[in-house]
Write an enzyme that holds these catalytic residues in place. Structure first.
Site, mmCIF file in Angstrom:
data_model
loop_
_atom_site.group_PDB
_atom_site.id
_atom_site.type_symbol
_atom_site.label_atom_id
_atom_site.label_comp_id
_atom_site.label_asym_id
_atom_site.label_seq_id
_atom_site.Cartn_x
_atom_site.Cartn_y
_atom_site.Cartn_z
ATOM 1 N N TYR A 66 50.419 4.770 23.570
ATOM 2 C CA TYR A 66 50.191 3.962 24.776
ATOM 3 C C TYR A 66 51.521 3.682 25.480
ATOM 4 O O TYR A 66 51.692 3.972 26.665
ATOM 5 C CB TYR A 66 49.485 2.647 24.410
ATOM 6 N N THR B 266 54.270 -1.649 31.016
ATOM 7 C CA THR B 266 53.975 -2.566 29.909
ATOM 8 C C THR B 266 55.200 -2.861 29.058
ATOM 9 O O THR B 266 56.098 -2.015 28.925
ATOM 10 C CB THR B 266 52.895 -1.932 28.993
HETATM 11 N N1 UFG Z 1 46.528 -11.583 17.323
HETATM 12 C C1 UFG Z 1 45.917 -12.176 16.243
HETATM 13 N N2 UFG Z 1 44.558 -12.116 16.161
HETATM 14 C C2 UFG Z 1 43.787 -11.511 17.116
HETATM 15 C C3 UFG Z 1 44.426 -10.910 18.225
HETATM 16 C C4 UFG Z 1 45.804 -10.961 18.294
HETATM 17 O O1 UFG Z 1 46.564 -12.728 15.357
HETATM 18 O O2 UFG Z 1 42.547 -11.479 16.976
HETATM 19 C C5 UFG Z 1 47.990 -11.677 17.450
HETATM 20 C C6 UFG Z 1 48.711 -10.334 17.446
HETATM 21 O O3 UFG Z 1 49.000 -9.926 16.142
HETATM 22 C C7 UFG Z 1 49.951 -10.677 18.277
HETATM 23 C C8 UFG Z 1 49.423 -11.698 19.294
HETATM 24 O O4 UFG Z 1 48.259 -12.241 18.704
HETATM 25 O O5 UFG Z 1 50.902 -11.325 17.488
HETATM 26 C C9 UFG Z 1 49.058 -11.090 20.641
HETATM 27 O O6 UFG Z 1 48.192 -9.989 20.419
HETATM 28 P P1 UFG Z 1 47.366 -9.303 21.603
HETATM 29 O O7 UFG Z 1 46.471 -8.290 20.974
HETATM 30 O O8 UFG Z 1 46.735 -10.349 22.449
HETATM 31 O O9 UFG Z 1 48.468 -8.614 22.474
HETATM 32 P P2 UFG Z 1 49.643 -7.610 22.050
HETATM 33 O O10 UFG Z 1 50.920 -8.401 22.092
HETATM 34 O O11 UFG Z 1 49.341 -6.896 20.815
HETATM 35 O O12 UFG Z 1 49.549 -6.548 23.200
HETATM 36 C C10 UFG Z 1 49.826 -6.844 24.540
HETATM 37 C C11 UFG Z 1 48.979 -5.975 25.444
HETATM 38 C C12 UFG Z 1 49.294 -4.523 25.262
HETATM 39 C C13 UFG Z 1 50.763 -4.321 25.427
HETATM 40 C C14 UFG Z 1 51.549 -5.257 24.561
HETATM 41 C C15 UFG Z 1 53.001 -5.175 24.844
HETATM 42 O O13 UFG Z 1 47.629 -6.201 25.149
HETATM 43 O O14 UFG Z 1 48.586 -3.771 26.216
HETATM 44 O O15 UFG Z 1 51.160 -6.595 24.791
HETATM 45 O O16 UFG Z 1 53.674 -5.858 23.869
HETATM 46 F F1 UFG Z 1 51.077 -3.059 25.071
#
Ligand code: UFG
Length: 327
Positions: free
Chosen positions: A141, A117
């Site tokens: 994680y 990841t």
């Molecule tokens: N976000 C929102 N609202 C939401 C969900 C997400 O504003 O309801 C934003 C987050 O703050 C972030 C972006 O959208 O800026 C993407 O968020 P995600 O939760 O979709 O994904 P992440 O980037 O947090 O996480 C993903 C994977 C993880 C991994 C990570 C590595 O889900 O498993 O990328 O950076 F660890």
């Protein structure tokens, strides 16, 4: 000879299983159905229900089937949960992977593909991240996955064993043929959540943080279609089968979209409003995380075919509507 797909009833594992059977491979899926869904597993794969870390499970699978390569997806993946319950992550990700790798060596399985990841990078200074910066995960994680990468490196030096670790950026979308998709209840990922909001499952979408150092202040990510991610796994498998060296590759398109851009694209694709509410940043969210995937393109000749945010959203939305019609 067969390919063992652990976590093959999960989101990405089920796509990989279809891709393998589509090209005529024999597949054995091992999944404990803790988050996976049996109905997502290709009927052409052999399904074994079991937990990797439990005594005898892996030995029994590796003794009963002639396994040529392992593609290891099984594990826990929710970042905030890993902060609240780190032991679960070290057990399900690190310890289970250690048991699996050890069993592979014992049974002479020499090819291993690992689902890693971008979380191993933590909060990098670089906005477009190459593989060779020093990983600095900021949550259990990311650490549980990085420790598995280290084990793979050490074991590959000590034994006749090679691996490819793929560091996924933000995986989204669903099988264009509609056979499988992200089905985890209460998933927190942006594109799924925005599609669910468009469908009325939630009254609004929270935008976590509006003061990042990004063009519109919201978080920027590299969203990659699950089919292109699966294609990278198939290339990694061919690479290892052909005697290729162990390596680590980023998988992303090298192009970032902000939360607000994703919300607008979801509204355009669905023709429905996605109401938003501004909320504080989530703990540990980097402002921008975009992949430098030139290594994957150069070494494995990976060519993305679904690099289109609206196309990704379209398949995610179609899957969401399908899930809706089932309930
Ligand atoms: N976000 C929102 N609202 C939401 C969900 C997400 O504003 O309801 C934003 C987050 O703050 C972030 C972006 O959208 O800026 C993407 O968020 P995600 O939760 O979709 O994904 P992440 O980037 O947090 O996480 C993903 C994977 C993880 C991994 C990570 C590595 O889900 O498993 O990328 O950076 F660890």
């Amino acid at each position: 000879m067969a390919i063992l797909v652990t976590g093959g009833a999960g989101y990405i594992g089920s796509h990989m299983t279809y891709a393998l059977v589509d090209r005529g491979e024999k597949v054995v899926v091992l999944d404990n159905l803790s988050t996976g869904v049996l109905g997502l597993v290709s009927p052409e794969a052999r399904f074994v229900e079991g937990t990797i870390g439990e005594p005898g499970v892996i030995d029994s699978v590796l003794s009963q089937h002639e396994i040529e390569a392992v593609v290891h997806f099984a594990g826990s993946i929710v970042v905030p949960e890993s902060v609240a319950n780190p032991s679960k992550y070290y057990r399900n990700n690190t310890a289970a992977s250690a048991a699996l790798i050890e069993a592979c060596v014992r049974h002479g399985v020499r090819n291993f593909i690992f689902s890693s990841t971008a979380a191993v990078y933590g909060m990098p200074q670089e906005t477009v991240v190459p593989e060779d910066i020093t990983p600095a995960p900021i949550n259990p994680y990311g650490r549980s996955k990085l420790m598995t990468e280290w084990m793979l490196q050490d074991v590959s030096h000590a034994h006749d064993f090679r691996f490819v670790a793929l560091r996924y950026f933000n995986v989204a979308g669903a099988d264009p043929a509609g056979r499988t998709g992200q089905s985890t209840p209460n998933a927190t990922h942006l594109i799924k959540r925005a599609c669910q909001t468009a469908l009325g499952h939630y009254p609004y979408l929270e935008i976590f943080g509006q003061d990042f150092d990004t063009p519109d202040g919201t978080g920027v990510r590299d969203y990659i279609h699950v089919s292109d991610l699966v294609a990278a796994h198939l290339l990694a498998l061919d690479h290892l089968r052909g005697g290729g060296a162990s390596n680590i590759f980023n998988v992303g398109y090298g192009q970032g979209f902000s939360v607000r851009q994703v919300v607008s694209a979801v509204e355009a694709v669905t023709g429905k409003p996605v109401p938003v509410r501004e909320s504080p940043r989530r703990l540990g969210d980097p402002g921008m995380l975009v992949a430098d995937s030139s290594r994957l393109q150069d070494r494995l000749k990976w060519k993305p075919e679904h690099n289109d945010l609206k196309g990704i959203i379209r398949t995610a939305y179609e899957w969401e509507r399908r899930l809706n019609s089932r309930v």
